[in-house]
Motif scaffolding. Structure first.
Motif, PDB file in Angstrom:
ATOM      1  N   SER A  59     -13.484  45.873-116.679  1.00  0.00           N
ATOM      2  CA  SER A  59     -13.955  44.696-115.954  1.00  0.00           C
ATOM      3  C   SER A  59     -14.537  45.199-114.639  1.00  0.00           C
ATOM      4  CB  SER A  59     -12.792  43.739-115.683  1.00  0.00           C
ATOM      5  OG  SER A  59     -13.214  42.648-114.893  1.00  0.00           O
ATOM      6  N   PHE A  60     -15.734  44.730-114.289  1.00  0.00           N
ATOM      7  CA  PHE A  60     -16.426  45.210-113.100  1.00  0.00           C
ATOM      8  C   PHE A  60     -16.283  44.221-111.956  1.00  0.00           C
ATOM      9  CE2 PHE A  60     -18.352  47.255-116.706  1.00  0.00           C
ATOM     10  CZ  PHE A  60     -18.504  48.565-116.280  1.00  0.00           C
ATOM     11  N   ASP A  61     -16.050  44.763-110.781  1.00  0.00           N
ATOM     12  CA  ASP A  61     -15.942  43.947-109.582  1.00  0.00           C
ATOM     13  C   ASP A  61     -17.322  43.404-109.228  1.00  0.00           C
ATOM     14  OD1 ASP A  61     -15.661  43.075-106.822  1.00  0.00           O
ATOM     15  OD2 ASP A  61     -13.789  44.197-106.804  1.00  0.00           O
ATOM     16  N   THR A  62     -17.393  42.137-108.882  1.00  0.00           N
ATOM     17  CA  THR A  62     -18.682  41.528-108.546  1.00  0.00           C
ATOM     18  C   THR A  62     -19.091  41.763-107.091  1.00  0.00           C
ATOM     19  OG1 THR A  62     -17.580  39.430-108.060  1.00  0.00           O
ATOM     20  CG2 THR A  62     -18.444  39.730-110.297  1.00  0.00           C
ATOM     21  N   GLU A  63     -18.193  42.276-106.287  1.00  0.00           N
ATOM     22  CA  GLU A  63     -18.490  42.497-104.871  1.00  0.00           C
ATOM     23  C   GLU A  63     -18.581  43.974-104.502  1.00  0.00           C
ATOM     24  OE1 GLU A  63     -19.295  40.045-102.912  1.00  0.00           O
ATOM     25  OE2 GLU A  63     -18.861  38.533-104.434  1.00  0.00           O
ATOM     26  N   SER A  64     -17.766  44.806-105.141  1.00  0.00           N
ATOM     27  CA  SER A  64     -17.769  46.231-104.821  1.00  0.00           C
ATOM     28  C   SER A  64     -18.089  47.031-106.086  1.00  0.00           C
ATOM     29  CB  SER A  64     -16.411  46.662-104.253  1.00  0.00           C
ATOM     30  OG  SER A  64     -15.382  46.436-105.205  1.00  0.00           O
ATOM     31  N   VAL A  65     -18.485  48.281-105.882  1.00  0.00           N
ATOM     32  CA  VAL A  65     -18.924  49.107-107.001  1.00  0.00           C
ATOM     33  C   VAL A  65     -17.710  49.792-107.624  1.00  0.00           C
ATOM     34  CG1 VAL A  65     -20.639  50.815-107.694  1.00  0.00           C
ATOM     35  CG2 VAL A  65     -21.027  49.454-105.659  1.00  0.00           C
ATOM     36  N   ARG A  66     -16.913  48.999-108.347  1.00  0.00           N
ATOM     37  CA  ARG A  66     -15.684  49.499-108.944  1.00  0.00           C
ATOM     38  C   ARG A  66     -15.439  48.815-110.285  1.00  0.00           C
ATOM     39  NH1 ARG A  66     -12.875  52.652-105.818  1.00  0.00           N
ATOM     40  NH2 ARG A  66     -10.993  52.457-107.070  1.00  0.00           N
ATOM     41  N   GLN A  67     -14.488  49.380-111.057  1.00  0.00           N
ATOM     42  CA  GLN A  67     -14.095  48.799-112.332  1.00  0.00           C
ATOM     43  C   GLN A  67     -12.591  48.953-112.515  1.00  0.00           C
ATOM     44  OE1 GLN A  67     -15.757  51.059-115.713  1.00  0.00           O
ATOM     45  NE2 GLN A  67     -15.923  52.835-114.377  1.00  0.00           N
ATOM     46  N   THR A  68     -12.016  48.053-113.306  1.00  0.00           N
ATOM     47  CA  THR A  68     -10.608  48.151-113.678  1.00  0.00           C
ATOM     48  C   THR A  68     -10.523  48.051-115.194  1.00  0.00           C
ATOM     49  OG1 THR A  68     -10.347  45.745-113.407  1.00  0.00           O
ATOM     50  CG2 THR A  68      -9.786  47.126-111.515  1.00  0.00           C
ATOM     51  N   PHE A  69      -9.364  48.440-115.754  1.00  0.00           N
ATOM     52  CA  PHE A  69      -9.196  48.442-117.204  1.00  0.00           C
ATOM     53  C   PHE A  69      -7.999  47.578-117.592  1.00  0.00           C
ATOM     54  CE2 PHE A  69     -11.139  52.560-116.141  1.00  0.00           C
ATOM     55  CZ  PHE A  69     -12.317  52.446-116.864  1.00  0.00           C
ATOM     56  N   ARG A  70      -8.231  46.662-118.523  1.00  0.00           N
ATOM     57  CA  ARG A  70      -7.156  45.809-119.034  1.00  0.00           C
ATOM     58  C   ARG A  70      -6.266  46.617-119.988  1.00  0.00           C
ATOM     59  NH1 ARG A  70     -12.004  43.212-119.920  1.00  0.00           N
ATOM     60  NH2 ARG A  70     -12.453  41.368-118.684  1.00  0.00           N
TER      61      ARG A  70
END
Length: 427
Positions: A59-70
């Motif tokens: 899932s990609f952050d809409t404000e910063s250039v980052r991602q997380t994983f479910r």
């Protein structure tokens, strides 16, 4: 977690495009599957496969250039009866020939949703085709090949020997000291090259405006390109880049000094089977030429430079863009608003076309150049996509209307085709 270098290359554009990013979606049908696979088996196997790959849990952050994983993929698969009037055909990625794929790819992906959509056709409960759509933020065009292999193997119940590198692994690899040094060396080299070139527009961000889409469809050009590639000992892509840049210099911008090449650089063995995003833009500094220079020598010189450009196109794209933005703000950057992207899924599809040389003038009568639409956002003066439809060359230009109006784009494409044909006929 940070993005891969390739994801960083796409993030700004995808964020700016928003609902308009659907045109960048990647899609294709997977057919010719083993007989007798039930819908329930296919669904269970698909979920297990997708949950084993972290990019499908991203899932990609809409404000910063980052991602997380479910924890799990949990991706919905649309199950429908196979249309009686559609024969499953494998076309390669980005196909719009299959209605089910077209529908899956017709909507933009939200950054916070799974970056894949799946559809499953069945006849009497037995799977006949799987349709796939991917977001270009998470996947480059070459990702469809290893993913296709994985989906086929999983759905057919075959053992998967390797899943390739994972996205999180690639992030860690790119952040290692060796790779950071390598990236910095590439960026510093390109910045040094840029400072030696004539200052210009710099890097163009995604902005609102009028960007017309003009397309050349030409079997004659495909024959000419293949013949010239064999004659000069270069690639077909190299021939087109050479013809493109010479045409731009002679008909659009005589001061063009650099072209950005869109590179799916998977030459590193760790990336061969990578299901994800590796794309980057390589800086091609064009050779100088005089009006009377022969095209053959220009093409050979340009091709040699493209090889170097593609080989070096693995670097921290965000750091590159920040450095270019700084140069642009100081008025020191050259014009980085011309792009080339070879989107052919089969680079050898024109092999043998050179036998059509005697019929070139007749084939020219079949060519067409049409302006097929207009986009409301863009990040280039000219963005050229090279594609193919069977033995036909397709060259799509998306041009900033304020700098290259549709009529000028059409006349320049005609000149590009004439250049290729004239050179191919010269003995």
């Amino acid at each position: 977690m940070s993005l891969t270098w390739g994801q960083g290359n796409m993030w700004d554009s995808m964020a700016a495009l928003g609902s308009l990013s659907d045109r960048l979606n990647i899609s294709w049908p997977i057919s010719s599957l083993k007989d007798g696979i039930s819908v329930s088996e296919a669904l269970d196997r698909l979920q297990a496969l997708l949950s084993s790959l972290d990019i499908f849990r991203a899932s990609f952050d809409t404000e910063s250039v980052r991602q997380t994983f479910r924890g799990e993929a949990g991706i919905e698969v649309r199950v429908t009866e196979a249309p009686a009037d559609v024969v499953p055909v494998r076309h390669g990625y980005n196909t719009r020939k299959d209605p089910a794929c077209a529908e899956l790819a017709s909507r933009a992906f939200g950054m916070d949703e799974p970056q894949i959509r799946l559809g499953l056709h069945h006849a009497g409960g037995i799977v006949t085709q799987i349709n796939v759509a991917l977001s270009h933020l998470a996947f480059d065009g070459s990702a469809y090949r290893p993913l296709d292999r994985l989906i086929r193997a999983a759905v057919e119940g075959r053992e998967i020997s390797t899943r390739g590198m994972q996205t999180a692994e690639l992030v860690g690899y790119e952040q290692s000291a060796d790779q950071v040094r390598r990236s910095d060396a590439v960026i510093n080299g390109w910045l040094a090259s840029s400072r030696r070139l004539t200052p210009g527009r710099g890097l163009m961000s995604m902005t609102p405006g009028a960007f017309s889409v003009t397309i050349l469809r030409s079997r004659a050009a495909a024959v000419a390109v293949e013949a010239l590639a064999l004659r000069y000992g270069v690639s077909t892509s190299g021939v087109v880049v050479s013809a493109l840049t010479r045409t731009i210099r002679r008909h659009i911008n005589s001061e063009l000094s650099a072209l950005l090449l869109v590179c799916n650089n998977r030459s590193h063995p760790k990336l061969t089977d990578f299901v994800g995003q590796t794309i980057g833009n390589g800086l091609l500094v064009l050779p100088n030429e005089n009006p009377g220079d022969r095209f053959a020598e220009y093409a050979k010189s340009t091709y040699a430079r493209t090889i170097t450009t593609y080989s070096r196109a693995r670097y921290d794209c965000i750091k590159w863009r920040d450095a270019l933005a700084e140069l642009t703000a100081k008025g020191l950057a050259t014009d980085f608003s011309y792009y080339f992207n070879d989107v052919r899924s089969d680079r050898g599809i024109w092999a043998g076309s050179e036998s059509g040389l005697p019929d070139l003038k007749t084939l020219l009568e079949e060519s067409s150049i049409t302006t097929v639409g207009r986009r409301d956002m863009g990040d280039a003066t000219l963005f050229a996509d090279l594609g193919s439809d069977g033995h036909e060359l397709i060259l799509q230009w998306v041009c900033d209307d304020t700098r290259i109006p549709p009529a000028k784009a059409a006349s320049a494409l005609a000149a590009l085709e004439s250049l290729l044909v004239a050179e191919a006929l010269e003995v």
